[in-house]
Design a protein around this motif. Structure first.
Motif, PDB file in Angstrom:
ATOM      1  N   TYR A 284      -3.193  -4.097  10.976  1.00  0.00           N
ATOM      2  CA  TYR A 284      -2.304  -4.197   9.718  1.00  0.00           C
ATOM      3  C   TYR A 284      -1.296  -2.953   9.857  1.00  0.00           C
ATOM      4  CZ  TYR A 284      -2.167  -4.480   4.517  1.00  0.00           C
ATOM      5  OH  TYR A 284      -1.850  -4.998   3.373  1.00  0.00           O
TER       6      TYR A 284
ATOM      7  N   VAL B 274       2.030  -0.141  -4.894  1.00  0.00           N
ATOM      8  CA  VAL B 274       1.287  -1.281  -4.335  1.00  0.00           C
ATOM      9  C   VAL B 274       1.085  -1.444  -2.963  1.00  0.00           C
ATOM     10  CG1 VAL B 274       1.450  -3.829  -4.431  1.00  0.00           C
ATOM     11  CG2 VAL B 274       2.096  -2.717  -6.464  1.00  0.00           C
TER      12      VAL B 274
ATOM     13  N   SER C  33      -2.401  -1.395  -1.035  1.00  0.00           N
ATOM     14  CA  SER C  33      -2.678  -2.491  -0.107  1.00  0.00           C
ATOM     15  C   SER C  33      -3.332  -1.990   1.388  1.00  0.00           C
ATOM     16  CB  SER C  33      -1.760  -3.521   0.209  1.00  0.00           C
ATOM     17  OG  SER C  33      -0.552  -2.808   0.902  1.00  0.00           O
TER      18      SER C  33
ATOM     19  N   TYR D  54      -8.653 -10.277   0.820  1.00  0.00           N
ATOM     20  CA  TYR D  54      -7.617  -9.974   1.774  1.00  0.00           C
ATOM     21  C   TYR D  54      -7.193 -11.040   2.333  1.00  0.00           C
ATOM     22  CZ  TYR D  54      -6.466  -5.128   1.148  1.00  0.00           C
ATOM     23  OH  TYR D  54      -5.750  -3.984   0.366  1.00  0.00           O
TER      24      TYR D  54
ATOM     25  N   TYR E 268      -4.316 -12.458   1.019  1.00  0.00           N
ATOM     26  CA  TYR E 268      -3.267 -11.480   0.966  1.00  0.00           C
ATOM     27  C   TYR E 268      -2.617 -11.509   2.388  1.00  0.00           C
ATOM     28  CZ  TYR E 268      -1.228  -6.941   0.104  1.00  0.00           C
ATOM     29  OH  TYR E 268      -0.215  -5.922  -0.205  1.00  0.00           O
ATOM     30  N   SER E 269      -3.427 -11.605   3.260  1.00  0.00           N
ATOM     31  CA  SER E 269      -2.952 -11.339   4.857  1.00  0.00           C
ATOM     32  C   SER E 269      -2.018 -12.729   5.077  1.00  0.00           C
ATOM     33  CB  SER E 269      -4.014 -11.306   5.853  1.00  0.00           C
ATOM     34  OG  SER E 269      -4.676 -10.212   5.643  1.00  0.00           O
TER      35      SER E 269
ATOM     36  N   ASN F 236       1.716 -12.461   4.174  1.00  0.00           N
ATOM     37  CA  ASN F 236       2.668 -12.016   4.779  1.00  0.00           C
ATOM     38  C   ASN F 236       3.325 -12.934   5.631  1.00  0.00           C
ATOM     39  OD1 ASN F 236       1.831  -9.403   4.397  1.00  0.00           O
ATOM     40  ND2 ASN F 236       0.343  -9.333   5.765  1.00  0.00           N
TER      41      ASN F 236
END
Length: 166
Positions: free
Chosen positions: A36, A70, A74, A104, A107-108, A111
């Motif tokens: 990450y 934020v 994260s 996640y 969320y990933s 990207n």
């Protein structure tokens, strides 16, 4: 003519003890964190990224205390999952890992938003590995071994306690 065999130098089988679920989860979150963070660092090498940051923009967002808070959250959540995976009681640990890893995944995947085809392999590889690690976390938490206590086990334990008292 006889051939001597030296058995003292024979290869030995390596012991392969089971790895506790807590250690698997902590290791997976640690790997996730390294990936990450490094993906974010490598992203700085994309043309225009640093110039955008210097102009006060991250992706399409203005750099602000809210945005940075934020971003910190994260990164802090998976970082905390390393220690929580080793310290929380099993039931809470399992539930926490299932919830956080589930959240996640989208969320990933986010990207990749706004990525061009030129960067598709970079984002595909990084997001793919992140999602695989998160899937491993989900599987490990979901299949956490359970202890079974039925009435026979309870009765046996009661008898053993009574025998020890006498």
């Amino acid at each position: 003519m006889t051939i001597r065999t030296n058995t003292t130098n024979a290869p030995h089988l390596l012991a392969d003890p089971p790895v506790p679920v807590r250690a698997k989860l902590a290791a997976a979150w640690t790997s996730f964190m390294f990936l990450y963070v490094y993906v974010d660092i490598l992203n700085f090498y994309k043309p225009g990224v640093v110039d955008g940051i210097l102009d006060g923009l991250v992706w399409r967002f203005d750099v602000s205390s809210t945005l940075l808070t934020v971003m910190l959250a994260s990164v802090a959540i998976p970082a905390l999952m390393v220690v929580l995976s080793m310290t929380l009681p099993a039931r809470l640990n399992r539930a926490t890992n299932l919830v956080v890893a589930s959240l996640y995944i989208p969320y990933s995947v986010f990207n990749a938003a706004g990525a061009t085809w030129e960067w598709a392999f970079f984002y595909g590889l990084s997001i793919g590995i992140e999602v695989l690690l998160l899937a491993f976390i989900l599987r490990s938490a979901w299949t956490w071994p359970r202890t079974h206590s039925d009435t026979a086990d309870v009765a046996t334990a009661d008898r053993l306690r009574q025998d020890l008292r006498q």
